[in-house]
Design a protein around this motif. Structure first.
Motif, PDB file in Angstrom:
ATOM      1  N   ARG A  70      68.476  24.401  15.541  1.00 34.14           N
ATOM      2  CA  ARG A  70      67.379  25.327  15.266  1.00 34.14           C
ATOM      3  C   ARG A  70      67.847  26.587  14.536  1.00 34.14           C
ATOM      4  O   ARG A  70      67.224  26.983  13.528  1.00 34.14           O
ATOM      5  N   PRO A  71      68.915  27.263  14.972  1.00 33.63           N
ATOM      6  CA  PRO A  71      69.393  28.425  14.227  1.00 33.63           C
ATOM      7  C   PRO A  71      69.797  28.087  12.791  1.00 33.63           C
ATOM      8  O   PRO A  71      69.577  28.881  11.872  1.00 33.63           O
ATOM      9  N   ALA A  72      70.384  26.893  12.603  1.00 26.34           N
ATOM     10  CA  ALA A  72      70.795  26.495  11.252  1.00 26.34           C
ATOM     11  C   ALA A  72      69.590  26.275  10.353  1.00 26.34           C
ATOM     12  O   ALA A  72      69.577  26.699   9.187  1.00 26.34           O
ATOM     13  N   LEU A  73      68.562  25.608  10.884  1.00 27.91           N
ATOM     14  CA  LEU A  73      67.349  25.393  10.099  1.00 27.91           C
ATOM     15  C   LEU A  73      66.656  26.722   9.791  1.00 27.91           C
ATOM     16  O   LEU A  73      66.138  26.914   8.688  1.00 27.91           O
ATOM     17  N   LYS A  74      66.652  27.623  10.757  1.00 26.49           N
ATOM     18  CA  LYS A  74      66.051  28.937  10.547  1.00 26.49           C
ATOM     19  C   LYS A  74      66.791  29.714   9.462  1.00 26.49           C
ATOM     20  O   LYS A  74      66.171  30.318   8.574  1.00 26.49           O
ATOM     21  N   ALA A  75      68.120  29.678   9.500  1.00 29.23           N
ATOM     22  CA  ALA A  75      68.927  30.357   8.481  1.00 29.23           C
ATOM     23  C   ALA A  75      68.729  29.714   7.110  1.00 29.23           C
ATOM     24  O   ALA A  75      68.684  30.411   6.088  1.00 29.23           O
ATOM     25  N   PHE A  76      68.603  28.395   7.106  1.00 28.70           N
ATOM     26  CA  PHE A  76      68.390  27.688   5.845  1.00 28.70           C
ATOM     27  C   PHE A  76      67.054  28.084   5.222  1.00 28.70           C
ATOM     28  O   PHE A  76      66.968  28.362   4.022  1.00 28.70           O
ATOM     29  N   ARG A  77      66.006  28.126   6.049  1.00 33.13           N
ATOM     30  CA  ARG A  77      64.691  28.518   5.542  1.00 33.13           C
ATOM     31  C   ARG A  77      64.714  29.947   5.002  1.00 33.13           C
ATOM     32  O   ARG A  77      64.102  30.242   3.966  1.00 33.13           O
ATOM     33  N   GLN A  78      65.438  30.824   5.687  1.00 31.13           N
ATOM     34  CA  GLN A  78      65.544  32.214   5.229  1.00 31.13           C
ATOM     35  C   GLN A  78      66.272  32.293   3.903  1.00 31.13           C
ATOM     36  O   GLN A  78      65.883  33.045   2.988  1.00 31.13           O
ATOM     37  N   TRP A  79      67.337  31.511   3.764  1.00 26.38           N
ATOM     38  CA  TRP A  79      68.100  31.491   2.503  1.00 26.38           C
ATOM     39  C   TRP A  79      67.219  30.989   1.350  1.00 26.38           C
ATOM     40  O   TRP A  79      67.232  31.566   0.273  1.00 26.38           O
ATOM     41  N   VAL A  80      66.477  29.912   1.583  1.00 23.92           N
ATOM     42  CA  VAL A  80      65.578  29.387   0.549  1.00 23.92           C
ATOM     43  C   VAL A  80      64.559  30.440   0.152  1.00 23.92           C
ATOM     44  O   VAL A  80      64.295  30.654  -1.039  1.00 23.92           O
ATOM     45  N   LYS A  81      63.989  31.134   1.128  1.00 24.94           N
ATOM     46  CA  LYS A  81      63.005  32.190   0.853  1.00 24.94           C
ATOM     47  C   LYS A  81      63.598  33.281  -0.014  1.00 24.94           C
ATOM     48  O   LYS A  81      62.973  33.749  -0.976  1.00 24.94           O
ATOM     49  N   GLU A  82      64.828  33.681   0.311  1.00 27.01           N
ATOM     50  CA  GLU A  82      65.507  34.718  -0.472  1.00 27.01           C
ATOM     51  C   GLU A  82      65.777  34.256  -1.895  1.00 27.01           C
ATOM     52  O   GLU A  82      65.614  35.017  -2.858  1.00 27.01           O
ATOM     53  N   GLN A  83      66.170  32.988  -2.058  1.00 23.89           N
ATOM     54  CA  GLN A  83      66.439  32.464  -3.391  1.00 23.89           C
ATOM     55  C   GLN A  83      65.182  32.414  -4.245  1.00 23.89           C
ATOM     56  O   GLN A  83      65.222  32.672  -5.451  1.00 23.89           O
ATOM     57  N   LEU A  84      64.066  32.121  -3.630  1.00 21.44           N
ATOM     58  CA  LEU A  84      62.803  32.024  -4.371  1.00 21.44           C
ATOM     59  C   LEU A  84      62.296  33.384  -4.799  1.00 21.44           C
ATOM     60  O   LEU A  84      61.494  33.491  -5.738  1.00 21.44           O
ATOM     61  N   GLN A  85      62.775  34.435  -4.145  1.00 18.07           N
ATOM     62  CA  GLN A  85      62.340  35.793  -4.480  1.00 18.07           C
ATOM     63  C   GLN A  85      63.205  36.441  -5.532  1.00 18.07           C
ATOM     64  O   GLN A  85      62.879  37.533  -6.020  1.00 18.07           O
ATOM     65  N   LEU A  86      64.310  35.798  -5.882  1.00 18.49           N
ATOM     66  CA  LEU A  86      65.210  36.364  -6.890  1.00 18.49           C
ATOM     67  C   LEU A  86      64.589  36.359  -8.275  1.00 18.49           C
ATOM     68  O   LEU A  86      63.859  35.455  -8.624  1.00 18.49           O
TER      69      LEU A  86
ATOM     70  N   LEU B 189      58.933  24.956  -0.728  1.00 18.70           N
ATOM     71  CA  LEU B 189      58.588  24.944  -2.145  1.00 18.70           C
ATOM     72  C   LEU B 189      57.178  24.416  -2.392  1.00 18.70           C
ATOM     73  O   LEU B 189      56.747  24.323  -3.543  1.00 18.70           O
ATOM     74  N   ASP B 190      56.489  24.050  -1.299  1.00 22.78           N
ATOM     75  CA  ASP B 190      55.121  23.529  -1.378  1.00 22.78           C
ATOM     76  C   ASP B 190      55.065  22.280  -2.267  1.00 22.78           C
ATOM     77  O   ASP B 190      54.189  22.131  -3.118  1.00 22.78           O
ATOM     78  N   ILE B 191      56.042  21.383  -2.057  1.00 24.81           N
ATOM     79  CA  ILE B 191      56.128  20.141  -2.819  1.00 24.81           C
ATOM     80  C   ILE B 191      55.680  18.987  -1.935  1.00 24.81           C
ATOM     81  O   ILE B 191      56.183  18.811  -0.819  1.00 24.81           O
ATOM     82  N   ASP B 192      54.742  18.190  -2.405  1.00 19.86           N
ATOM     83  CA  ASP B 192      54.282  17.029  -1.658  1.00 19.86           C
ATOM     84  C   ASP B 192      55.356  15.948  -1.656  1.00 19.86           C
ATOM     85  O   ASP B 192      56.089  15.777  -2.640  1.00 19.86           O
ATOM     86  N   PHE B 193      55.438  15.201  -0.559  1.00 16.86           N
ATOM     87  CA  PHE B 193      56.437  14.147  -0.452  1.00 16.86           C
ATOM     88  C   PHE B 193      55.999  13.125   0.572  1.00 16.86           C
ATOM     89  O   PHE B 193      55.124  13.375   1.410  1.00 16.86           O
ATOM     90  N   GLU B 194      56.623  11.963   0.493  1.00 21.14           N
ATOM     91  CA  GLU B 194      56.438  10.905   1.481  1.00 21.14           C
ATOM     92  C   GLU B 194      57.822  10.440   1.932  1.00 21.14           C
ATOM     93  O   GLU B 194      58.604   9.934   1.128  1.00 21.14           O
ATOM     94  N   PRO B 195      58.174  10.649   3.209  1.00 19.64           N
ATOM     95  CA  PRO B 195      59.483  10.196   3.705  1.00 19.64           C
ATOM     96  C   PRO B 195      59.443   8.712   4.067  1.00 19.64           C
ATOM     97  O   PRO B 195      58.492   8.247   4.690  1.00 19.64           O
ATOM     98  N   PHE B 196      60.480   7.976   3.671  1.00 26.21           N
ATOM     99  CA  PHE B 196      60.542   6.549   3.985  1.00 26.21           C
ATOM    100  C   PHE B 196      61.779   6.174   4.787  1.00 26.21           C
ATOM    101  O   PHE B 196      62.078   4.991   4.945  1.00 26.21           O
ATOM    102  N   GLY B 197      62.498   7.175   5.301  1.00 27.25           N
ATOM    103  CA  GLY B 197      63.595   6.913   6.226  1.00 27.25           C
ATOM    104  C   GLY B 197      64.590   5.886   5.738  1.00 27.25           C
ATOM    105  O   GLY B 197      65.104   5.955   4.626  1.00 27.25           O
ATOM    106  N   SER B 198      64.843   4.887   6.605  1.00 31.91           N
ATOM    107  CA  SER B 198      65.815   3.826   6.295  1.00 31.91           C
ATOM    108  C   SER B 198      65.111   2.514   5.945  1.00 31.91           C
ATOM    109  O   SER B 198      65.600   1.434   6.270  1.00 31.91           O
TER     110      SER B 198
END
Length: 216
Positions: free
Chosen positions: A200-216, A77-86
Motif C-alpha cells: 500500500r505505501p508503495a502504490l501510494k508513493a507511485f501514484r504521487q510520483w505519477v501525479k507530480e510527473q503529470l504536473q511538470l 492517466l484516465d486511459i481506458d483498458f481491459e485486463p486479461f491476466g494470464s
C-alpha cells in the motif's frame, strides 16, 4: 522403445520448467483442457515444443504488484483498458501459444469489452504483456510472432521494455504507451519499496510520483 507418460505423472516444482517436444496442436489443446484455467503453471507452445513453467511464490507476488502499478497508472492517466491476466493466446495457423503473467488491452480495449472467448485470427493480441523473470527464448519468439507490440520484462530488479519494430523486439528506454514517464528508471524503486515498506505505501508513493510527473 517409445515411452508414453500421462500428464498427471509430471511433477514440476516451483521455480522449475519442463520442455516437451513433438507435441501436436491437438495434444496442446488437450493439455490446456486437462489443466483447466485455475492453476499456477504457465504454458508456451511453439511449433511442437511445449514449455510448462511453475512460478515461485515471489514471482506471483511480483507480477501482481506490477499489474497493480500499471492499473494505477492507467487510472491516473484516465486511459481506458481491459485486463486479461494470464489468458491463453494462441493461433493454430502459426502453431503458437502463450500465457503471459499479466496483459492489457489499451489501444484496442474497446474491441475486447465483454469478450469471453479469444480468437487471435479475429481479435488483436494484447497491447501490453508483462513477464517476470522471462528467460525462455520460446516465450519471446511466441510473443514476437503473435505480434504483441509491447513487452515488459522484470528481471533481477530491472524493468526492460521491448517494442516490436519491423517484426523484431527492440529494447526501448521508454514505453510507447506511457512516453512521458521514465518507468525504466523509477519502477524498480517502487517495487523495492513494496518489499520493504509494504504494498500500500508503495502504490501510494507511485501514484504521487505519477501525479507530480503529470504536473511538470
Amino acid at each position: 522403445m517409445t515411452v508414453t507418460l500421462q500428464l498427471e505423472q509430471l511433477s514440476i516444482m516451483p521455480g522449475q520448467r519442463i520442455v516437451l517436444r513433438d507435441v501436436s496442436w491437438q495434444q496442446f489443446e488437450a493439455i490446456l483442457t486437462e489443466l483447466g484455467d485455475h492453476r499456477a503453471s504457465r504454458l508456451a507452445y511453439d511449433n511442437g515444443m511445449l514449455e510448462i513453467r511453475m512460478p515461485l511464490p515471489e514471482h506471483e507476488r511480483s507480477k501482481v504488484l506490477l499489474s497493480d502499478f500499471v492499473k494505477n497508472l492507467l487510472e491516473a492517466l484516465d486511459i481506458d483498458f481491459e485486463p486479461f491476466g494470464s489468458s491463453t493466446f494462441k493461433r493454430i495457423d502459426m502453431a503458437k501459444g502463450i500465457e503471459p503473467d499479466e496483459c492489457f488491452y489499451i489501444q484496442n480495449h474497446a474491441a475486447m469489452i465483454g469478450k469471453r472467448r479469444l480468437d487471435l485470427t479475429i481479435d488483436p493480441p494484447p497491447d501490453l504483456a508483462i513477464e517476470v523473470d522471462l528467460t525462455s527464448k520460446t516465450q519471446l519468439e511466441v510473443y514476437r510472432v503473435l505480434g504483441v507490440p509491447e513487452l515488459w520484462r522484470y528481471e533481477s530488479g530491472r524493468l526492460r521494455i521491448d517494442v516490436l519494430q519491423s517484426g523484431r523486439y527492440v529494447e526501448s528506454p521508454i514505453s510507447p504507451t506511457f512516453p512521458d514517464l521514465l518507468l525504466v528508471e523509477r519502477f524498480p524503486g517502487f517495487v523495492e519499496m513494496a518489499a520493504t515498506a509494504g504494498t500500500r505505501p508503495a502504490l501510494k508513493a507511485f501514484r504521487q510520483w505519477v501525479k507530480e510527473q503529470l504536473q511538470l
